[in-house]
Design a protein around this motif. Structure first.
Motif, PDB file in Angstrom:
ATOM      1  N   ILE A 350       0.838  -1.210   0.000  1.00 49.89           N
ATOM      2  CA  ILE A 350       0.000   0.000   0.000  1.00 49.89           C
ATOM      3  C   ILE A 350       0.868   1.254   0.000  1.00 49.89           C
ATOM      4  N   ILE A 351       1.783   1.312   0.961  1.00 47.56           N
ATOM      5  CA  ILE A 351       2.642   2.494   1.091  1.00 47.56           C
ATOM      6  C   ILE A 351       3.583   2.616  -0.105  1.00 47.56           C
ATOM      7  N   GLY A 352       4.123   1.475  -0.550  1.00 47.13           N
ATOM      8  CA  GLY A 352       5.027   1.498  -1.693  1.00 47.13           C
ATOM      9  C   GLY A 352       4.351   1.997  -2.951  1.00 47.13           C
ATOM     10  N   THR A 353       3.106   1.563  -3.192  1.00 45.25           N
ATOM     11  CA  THR A 353       2.360   2.028  -4.368  1.00 45.25           C
ATOM     12  C   THR A 353       2.139   3.529  -4.308  1.00 45.25           C
ATOM     13  N   PHE A 354       1.741   4.012  -3.135  1.00 41.62           N
ATOM     14  CA  PHE A 354       1.521   5.452  -2.957  1.00 41.62           C
ATOM     15  C   PHE A 354       2.795   6.242  -3.248  1.00 41.62           C
ATOM     16  N   LEU A 355       3.907   5.809  -2.688  1.00 43.45           N
ATOM     17  CA  LEU A 355       5.172   6.534  -2.846  1.00 43.45           C
ATOM     18  C   LEU A 355       5.670   6.484  -4.294  1.00 43.45           C
TER      19      LEU A 355
END
Length: 378
Positions: A350-355
């Motif tokens: 989730i966080i990786g996709t956002f970043l």
């Protein structure tokens, strides 16, 4: 338009860049000012912004017939791809084959929605009143998960900022000449579909009514579509599981064309009990239902838009409508997060996709393919 369709990744903002390059700079079908004004009109109407803009371009160049042809060419590839993906998913389920390889694109879908809520709120909410409306809409739409709450929030938000109409500059106006045919047709189909679906309880008719109603109420493009459809088809009607919904939303990021083609995926899976033929019909019904209202409305509005946009109360109400739409997308982020397993790996995706979306220019299709590959390997 076909060349545009097969290369249009990235949502309405990216689509506008392509339209500017193709329709204005290369083909010179209209001026940049005309394109921006058409885009502004479509932003205040319910329905798919990119699709309505493209339909309006067709109408401006060649009238209703060219507008319909343009619409069909624009939506057809994406609708067929998403319907086909739904048939594949359903086939895997009937054959008891594992869909575990899609498990990482589900948290990635949450990352896409989180990034959409971040970018939308930053772009369109820039006043204290707008921020307050956005937060209130986010809280209400998260805790009151009923289909009626979304149009009610949009209406109240528009009224809340319409009272500030005197702060907008006055413009010289002329008398508006209105042709009511398309508006009457839009409302008539909405009412008839609701009555016939309620009386017959036939799934195809109820499916058309569901998508037609949602297509008539969605302001803000494909991102705002997500909380409405999730509430309706996962929480309320139980036609899809949350895993199926999230997988479909992630997959549509890798498909060129309108984000609203996600509806074809939902419609096809909603009709899976009728076999492959039923799934194809479901995809077509959902697509017609979701795209038709916006088409009627753009045909209705484009004739007198140049005069209507000069009214200050209209301009003022848009602040509340866009702020509430942003709040709904924020709520959708947390809504879609609930069914995701609380594992470190899921949160990493989730966080990786956002970043990656925020700090790199890696295309969305490549991100989704990477997620599928990770699911296969792991």
């Amino acid at each position: 338009m076909l060349l545009l369709t097969i290369s249009a990744f990235g949502g309405p903002q990216a689509h506008m860049t392509l339209l500017l390059r193709m329709m204005v700079e290369k083909r010179r079908y209209l001026s940049e000012k005309d394109l921006i004004e058409l885009y502004a009109l479509c932003q205040i109407l319910p329905g798919p912004t990119s699709t309505q803009t493209i339909t309006a371009i067709g109408y401006k160049i060649g009238g209703a017939r060219l507008a319909f042809l343009t619409l069909l060419v624009w939506m057809f590839p994406a609708v067929m791809i998403m319907t086909g993906l739904a048939v594949v998913v359903s086939h895997f389920q009937r054959q008891d084959l594992s869909l575990e390889f899609t498990r990482f694109i589900q948290p990635m879908a949450v990352g896409f929605v989180a990034y959409a809520s971040y970018t939308i709120s930053r772009r369109v909410v820039n006043t204290k009143a707008g921020i307050a409306i956005m937060l209130v809409a986010a809280v209400i739409s998260f805790f009151i998960r009923k289909p009626f709450i979304y149009p009610l929030l949009l209406l109240l938000a528009g009224l809340a900022t319409a009272i500030k109409w005197k702060k907008h500059p006055h413009e010289q106006k002329q008398k508006i000449s209105v042709k009511w045919g398309n508006l009457v047709l839009w409302i008539s189909i909405l009412i008839v579909a609701a009555i016939v679906g309620g009386v017959t309880q036939a799934l195809p008719i109820r499916l058309f009514e569901n998508f037609y109603r949602n297509g008539s109420l969605i302001f803000g493009g494909g991102q705002v579509l997500i909380p409405l459809l999730y509430t309706e088809f996962v929480d309320f009607l139980n036609y899809l599981s949350s895993e199926e919904f999230l997988s479909g939303y992630a997959l549509v990021q890798a498909v060129p064309g309108p984000t609203f083609s996600f509806s074809a995926y939902i419609g096809a899976l909603s009709m899976r009990a009728y076999g492959v033929g039923g799934e194809i019909i479901g995809g077509i019904i959902a697509s017609v239902g979701i795209f038709l209202p916006g088409t009627f409305l753009i045909f209705f509005m484009i004739r007198f838009w140049d005069e209507l946009k000069k009214y200050r109360v209209i301009k003022a109400s848009l602040e509340g409508v866009t702020a509430a739409s942003s709040g709904m997308v924020i709520a959708a982020t947390f809504l879609l997060l609930e069914p995701i397993s609380n594992t470190g790996l899921n949160f990493l995706f989730i966080i990786g996709t956002f970043l990656l979306l925020k700090f790199t220019r890696i295309p969305a299709p490549l991100l989704i393919l990477s997620g599928l590959l990770a699911g296969v390997l792991l």
